[in-house]
Design a protein around this motif. Sequence first.
Motif, PDB file in Angstrom:
ATOM      1  N   ARG A 188       0.837  -1.194   0.000  1.00 14.81           N
ATOM      2  CA  ARG A 188       0.000   0.000   0.000  1.00 14.81           C
ATOM      3  C   ARG A 188       0.874   1.248   0.000  1.00 14.81           C
ATOM      4  O   ARG A 188       1.989   1.247   0.528  1.00 14.81           O
ATOM      5  CB  ARG A 188      -0.909   0.015   1.236  1.00 14.81           C
ATOM      6  CG  ARG A 188      -1.847  -1.165   1.304  1.00 14.81           C
ATOM      7  CD  ARG A 188      -2.997  -0.894   2.273  1.00 14.81           C
ATOM      8  NE  ARG A 188      -2.541  -0.471   3.588  1.00 14.81           N
ATOM      9  CZ  ARG A 188      -2.276  -1.316   4.587  1.00 14.81           C
ATOM     10  NH1 ARG A 188      -2.395  -2.631   4.388  1.00 14.81           N
ATOM     11  NH2 ARG A 188      -1.891  -0.869   5.762  1.00 14.81           N
ATOM     12  N   ALA A 189       0.358   2.338  -0.573  1.00 18.34           N
ATOM     13  CA  ALA A 189       1.132   3.573  -0.705  1.00 18.34           C
ATOM     14  C   ALA A 189       1.559   4.130   0.647  1.00 18.34           C
ATOM     15  O   ALA A 189       2.585   4.772   0.766  1.00 18.34           O
ATOM     16  CB  ALA A 189       0.324   4.619  -1.465  1.00 18.34           C
ATOM     17  N   SER A 195       5.012  14.799   4.450  1.00 18.80           N
ATOM     18  CA  SER A 195       4.458  15.679   3.425  1.00 18.80           C
ATOM     19  C   SER A 195       4.162  17.061   3.980  1.00 18.80           C
ATOM     20  O   SER A 195       4.072  17.268   5.194  1.00 18.80           O
ATOM     21  CB  SER A 195       3.177  15.075   2.846  1.00 18.80           C
ATOM     22  OG  SER A 195       2.182  14.965   3.841  1.00 18.80           O
ATOM     23  N   GLN A 246       1.160  14.365  -1.705  1.00 18.00           N
ATOM     24  CA  GLN A 246       0.785  12.959  -1.588  1.00 18.00           C
ATOM     25  C   GLN A 246       1.545  12.122  -2.599  1.00 18.00           C
ATOM     26  O   GLN A 246       1.987  12.626  -3.638  1.00 18.00           O
ATOM     27  CB  GLN A 246      -0.724  12.778  -1.819  1.00 18.00           C
ATOM     28  CG  GLN A 246      -1.606  13.441  -0.785  1.00 18.00           C
ATOM     29  CD  GLN A 246      -3.080  13.200  -1.052  1.00 18.00           C
ATOM     30  OE1 GLN A 246      -3.478  12.880  -2.173  1.00 18.00           O
ATOM     31  NE2 GLN A 246      -3.897  13.330  -0.025  1.00 18.00           N
ATOM     32  N   VAL A 247       1.690  10.841  -2.286  1.00 17.31           N
ATOM     33  CA  VAL A 247       2.178   9.865  -3.254  1.00 17.31           C
ATOM     34  C   VAL A 247       1.028   8.926  -3.592  1.00 17.31           C
ATOM     35  O   VAL A 247       0.082   8.789  -2.819  1.00 17.31           O
ATOM     36  CB  VAL A 247       3.381   9.061  -2.710  1.00 17.31           C
ATOM     37  CG1 VAL A 247       4.601   9.949  -2.554  1.00 17.31           C
ATOM     38  CG2 VAL A 247       3.039   8.376  -1.395  1.00 17.31           C
ATOM     39  N   ARG A 248       1.126   8.299  -4.748  1.00 20.36           N
ATOM     40  CA  ARG A 248       0.089   7.345  -5.149  1.00 20.36           C
ATOM     41  C   ARG A 248       0.736   6.204  -5.915  1.00 20.36           C
ATOM     42  O   ARG A 248       1.806   6.362  -6.530  1.00 20.36           O
ATOM     43  CB  ARG A 248      -0.975   8.023  -6.001  1.00 20.36           C
ATOM     44  CG  ARG A 248      -0.455   8.697  -7.253  1.00 20.36           C
ATOM     45  CD  ARG A 248      -1.509   9.530  -7.965  1.00 20.36           C
ATOM     46  NE  ARG A 248      -0.947  10.233  -9.100  1.00 20.36           N
ATOM     47  CZ  ARG A 248      -0.841   9.726 -10.330  1.00 20.36           C
ATOM     48  NH1 ARG A 248      -1.310   8.498 -10.572  1.00 20.36           N
ATOM     49  NH2 ARG A 248      -0.305  10.438 -11.307  1.00 20.36           N
ATOM     50  N   LEU A 249       0.083   5.055  -5.875  1.00 18.87           N
ATOM     51  CA  LEU A 249       0.567   3.893  -6.606  1.00 18.87           C
ATOM     52  C   LEU A 249       0.093   3.946  -8.045  1.00 18.87           C
ATOM     53  O   LEU A 249      -1.056   4.300  -8.326  1.00 18.87           O
ATOM     54  CB  LEU A 249       0.079   2.608  -5.939  1.00 18.87           C
ATOM     55  CG  LEU A 249       0.637   2.305  -4.548  1.00 18.87           C
ATOM     56  CD1 LEU A 249       0.004   1.040  -3.998  1.00 18.87           C
ATOM     57  CD2 LEU A 249       2.155   2.170  -4.578  1.00 18.87           C
ATOM     58  N   VAL A 250       0.996   3.585  -8.969  1.00 16.38           N
ATOM     59  CA  VAL A 250       0.667   3.480 -10.381  1.00 16.38           C
ATOM     60  C   VAL A 250       1.189   2.140 -10.885  1.00 16.38           C
ATOM     61  O   VAL A 250       2.102   1.556 -10.302  1.00 16.38           O
ATOM     62  CB  VAL A 250       1.277   4.644 -11.198  1.00 16.38           C
ATOM     63  CG1 VAL A 250       0.669   5.972 -10.792  1.00 16.38           C
ATOM     64  CG2 VAL A 250       2.801   4.680 -11.049  1.00 16.38           C
ATOM     65  N   ASN A 280       3.670  -2.464  -9.031  1.00 21.29           N
ATOM     66  CA  ASN A 280       3.369  -1.048  -8.829  1.00 21.29           C
ATOM     67  C   ASN A 280       4.641  -0.213  -8.802  1.00 21.29           C
ATOM     68  O   ASN A 280       5.734  -0.715  -8.512  1.00 21.29           O
ATOM     69  CB  ASN A 280       2.637  -0.834  -7.502  1.00 21.29           C
ATOM     70  CG  ASN A 280       1.271  -1.475  -7.491  1.00 21.29           C
ATOM     71  OD1 ASN A 280       0.568  -1.466  -8.499  1.00 21.29           O
ATOM     72  ND2 ASN A 280       0.882  -2.036  -6.355  1.00 21.29           N
ATOM     73  N   ILE A 314       5.612   4.129  -7.555  1.00 21.71           N
ATOM     74  CA  ILE A 314       5.045   5.198  -6.741  1.00 21.71           C
ATOM     75  C   ILE A 314       5.246   6.530  -7.444  1.00 21.71           C
ATOM     76  O   ILE A 314       6.344   6.832  -7.929  1.00 21.71           O
ATOM     77  CB  ILE A 314       5.649   5.193  -5.319  1.00 21.71           C
ATOM     78  CG1 ILE A 314       4.771   5.952  -4.354  1.00 21.71           C
ATOM     79  CG2 ILE A 314       7.083   5.682  -5.307  1.00 21.71           C
ATOM     80  CD1 ILE A 314       4.963   5.542  -2.917  1.00 21.71           C
TER      81      ILE A 314
END
Length: 231
Positions: free
Chosen positions: A33-34, A51, A56-60, A66, A68
């Motif tokens: 998870r991110a 932060s 924010q960071v997000r998963l791609v 994945n 980040i």
Amino acid sequence: MTPMLLSLLAVSAGLSISAPVPVTIARYDFNGRAGMVLDDSGFGHDLRVISGHGGQVRLVVHGAGNAIAFPARCDLTVCPHVALQSPGTADLNPGTRNLAYGADVLLDPAATSKGQNVVQKGYSKTSSQYKLQIDGIAGQPSCVLVDVRRPGIRMVRSSVSAADGRWHAVRCERIGSRFAIYVDGVLRGSTRIPASLAVANNRPLSIGGKGAYRDNDQFNGALDNVWVQIG
């Protein structure tokens, strides 16, 4: 496992120990998870998200797993800032030993800036340092070392850009007095450094930026497979 223990195991197995055994001391594939970034090396250097200003960071998706993604480029006075940081522990310090570190990077050509930090430990002005960054409008990766006793930036810059909207594997490598940068497995620059150059500090390992404050050299793309190897 410490280098000393690895050497003892090598002796017990009848192996030569004339050369140090490289150890991957930290590795992150971002397949969890991110908000929970675990160290896949087994050494426990798990990362926390820090932060500021809504960063924010997000998963791609990257391949079968994945990656980040960090905030997009921002030219406002106040921009989102975010980084991933580990605790500052001594086993992330290479001293004078051989060192390699790197990441898979994805950066759009329109997202480059003066400097974007990919991975670093320490600061050039207040402590020793090792760092990988993406430099300037051209988006050329560069590797940095700063000695703990004699401050001064030692840098090797790639002859090619990594900011073309495609994934590239970038590797920084220090072996003795040779300091080199590779992009997708191809040598793209090298320089000589003092064999006595040592990196040792109490700063965290930081990914995607220096921290959460304003002048953090924010990375504005996506990262995967970040790693550090010592020995």
